[in-house]
Write a protein that holds these residues in place. Structure first.
Motif, PDB file in Angstrom:
ATOM      1  N   VAL A 123       3.415 -29.570  -7.009  1.00  0.00           N
ATOM      2  CA  VAL A 123       4.269 -30.474  -7.770  1.00  0.00           C
ATOM      3  C   VAL A 123       4.579 -31.724  -6.946  1.00  0.00           C
ATOM      4  N   ASP A 124       4.788 -31.554  -5.674  1.00  0.00           N
ATOM      5  CA  ASP A 124       5.090 -32.651  -4.762  1.00  0.00           C
ATOM      6  C   ASP A 124       3.852 -33.542  -4.590  1.00  0.00           C
ATOM      7  N   VAL A 125       4.018 -34.841  -4.760  1.00  0.00           N
ATOM      8  CA  VAL A 125       2.906 -35.785  -4.707  1.00  0.00           C
ATOM      9  C   VAL A 125       2.208 -35.744  -3.346  1.00  0.00           C
ATOM     10  N   THR A 126       2.961 -35.717  -2.276  1.00  0.00           N
ATOM     11  CA  THR A 126       2.363 -35.679  -0.936  1.00  0.00           C
ATOM     12  C   THR A 126       1.541 -34.412  -0.748  1.00  0.00           C
ATOM     13  N   ALA A 127       2.072 -33.287  -1.177  1.00  0.00           N
ATOM     14  CA  ALA A 127       1.340 -32.028  -1.067  1.00  0.00           C
ATOM     15  C   ALA A 127       0.095 -32.046  -1.960  1.00  0.00           C
ATOM     16  N   PHE A 128       0.196 -32.662  -3.133  1.00  0.00           N
ATOM     17  CA  PHE A 128      -0.952 -32.772  -4.032  1.00  0.00           C
ATOM     18  C   PHE A 128      -2.054 -33.595  -3.363  1.00  0.00           C
ATOM     19  N   PHE A 129      -1.689 -34.753  -2.806  1.00  0.00           N
ATOM     20  CA  PHE A 129      -2.662 -35.598  -2.116  1.00  0.00           C
ATOM     21  C   PHE A 129      -3.327 -34.834  -0.979  1.00  0.00           C
ATOM     22  N   ASP A 130      -2.546 -34.091  -0.217  1.00  0.00           N
ATOM     23  CA  ASP A 130      -3.092 -33.337   0.903  1.00  0.00           C
ATOM     24  C   ASP A 130      -4.052 -32.254   0.417  1.00  0.00           C
ATOM     25  N   ALA A 131      -3.702 -31.559  -0.654  1.00  0.00           N
ATOM     26  CA  ALA A 131      -4.574 -30.516  -1.199  1.00  0.00           C
ATOM     27  C   ALA A 131      -5.902 -31.109  -1.665  1.00  0.00           C
ATOM     28  N   VAL A 132      -5.851 -32.230  -2.373  1.00  0.00           N
ATOM     29  CA  VAL A 132      -7.077 -32.866  -2.865  1.00  0.00           C
ATOM     30  C   VAL A 132      -7.918 -33.377  -1.702  1.00  0.00           C
ATOM     31  N   ARG A 133      -7.278 -33.938  -0.684  1.00  0.00           N
ATOM     32  CA  ARG A 133      -8.012 -34.402   0.500  1.00  0.00           C
ATOM     33  C   ARG A 133      -8.753 -33.247   1.158  1.00  0.00           C
ATOM     34  N   GLN A 134      -8.066 -32.131   1.336  1.00  0.00           N
ATOM     35  CA  GLN A 134      -8.695 -30.975   1.965  1.00  0.00           C
ATOM     36  C   GLN A 134      -9.837 -30.427   1.110  1.00  0.00           C
ATOM     37  N   LEU A 135      -9.644 -30.374  -0.201  1.00  0.00           N
ATOM     38  CA  LEU A 135     -10.726 -29.934  -1.088  1.00  0.00           C
ATOM     39  C   LEU A 135     -11.939 -30.845  -0.945  1.00  0.00           C
ATOM     40  N   GLY A 136     -11.699 -32.144  -0.976  1.00  0.00           N
ATOM     41  CA  GLY A 136     -12.796 -33.101  -0.851  1.00  0.00           C
ATOM     42  C   GLY A 136     -13.527 -32.959   0.463  1.00  0.00           C
ATOM     43  N   MET A 137     -12.803 -32.858   1.545  1.00  0.00           N
ATOM     44  CA  MET A 137     -13.445 -32.738   2.850  1.00  0.00           C
ATOM     45  C   MET A 137     -14.284 -31.470   2.936  1.00  0.00           C
ATOM     46  N   TYR A 138     -13.751 -30.370   2.467  1.00  0.00           N
ATOM     47  CA  TYR A 138     -14.501 -29.116   2.563  1.00  0.00           C
ATOM     48  C   TYR A 138     -15.742 -29.140   1.668  1.00  0.00           C
ATOM     49  N   TRP A 139     -15.554 -29.418   0.374  1.00  0.00           N
ATOM     50  CA  TRP A 139     -16.662 -29.279  -0.574  1.00  0.00           C
ATOM     51  C   TRP A 139     -17.680 -30.400  -0.477  1.00  0.00           C
ATOM     52  N   LEU A 140     -17.285 -31.570   0.021  1.00  0.00           N
ATOM     53  CA  LEU A 140     -18.219 -32.687   0.082  1.00  0.00           C
ATOM     54  C   LEU A 140     -18.822 -32.894   1.467  1.00  0.00           C
ATOM     55  N   VAL A 141     -18.137 -32.441   2.516  1.00  0.00           N
ATOM     56  CA  VAL A 141     -18.612 -32.687   3.872  1.00  0.00           C
ATOM     57  C   VAL A 141     -19.098 -31.405   4.546  1.00  0.00           C
ATOM     58  N   LEU A 142     -18.292 -30.367   4.523  1.00  0.00           N
ATOM     59  CA  LEU A 142     -18.603 -29.159   5.280  1.00  0.00           C
ATOM     60  C   LEU A 142     -19.522 -28.186   4.540  1.00  0.00           C
TER      61      LEU A 142
END
Length: 152
Positions: A123-142
């Motif tokens: 629900v928290d915008v900062t936590a949402f941004f962090d979750a999406v960043r981590q998803l992107g890094m894992y699924w697109l880079v690693l």
């Protein structure tokens, strides 16, 4: 038209606010991959299986990951996941459920149907941004994917 070598993200999201926040989170995290947005489950399947308005899209462009909401119009996310896993061409496609659902049955059924990851939308915008960043890094880079199977 996208370069087939680019790692495309398919975002299946009917909520315009969540769509905007997801796209903003990718940009803020310097994830500049093309994002294809579809707003219901039927359109997601049309995109993946080259049907309907997506029948003429380049078949060489396969999403690197599908970010799938569960509560969608026309066809819900669990049925989309079921059909993705039932098709030989999309069976190995990484699918991440990104949902506001807190229902245990949604979590359990998603994994029973073969989801790769299940993430609650914070629900928290900062936590949402962090979750999406981590998803992107894992699924697109690693993460590494097998080559898609070709018919014939």
């Amino acid at each position: 038209m996208y370069d087939p070598s680019q790692r495309v993200i398919l975002l299946v999201e009917d909520n315009p606010d969540d769509e905007l926040m997801t796209l903003r989170a990718f940009r803020k995290s310097n994830i500049h991959n093309p994002v294809i947005v579809v707003r219901d489950g039927a359109e997601a399947l049309d995109y993946l299986f080259l049907q309907g308005k997506h029948a003429q899209r380049d078949p060489g462009i396969r999403p690197q990951v599908v970010l799938l909401d569960l509560h969608l119009p026309r066809l819900d996310g669990l049925e989309v996941l079921r059909r993705i896993r039932a098709n030989e061409q999309t069976r190995t496609l990484p699918v991440v459920v990104l949902t506001s659902s807190k229902e245990e049955r949604d979590l359990v059924e998603s994994y029973q149907l073969g989801v790769n990851s299940f993430v609650h939308k914070p629900v928290d915008v900062t936590a949402f941004f962090d979750a999406v960043r981590q998803l992107g890094m894992y699924w697109l880079v690693l993460n590494e994917l097998p080559s898609p199977r070709r018919n014939g």
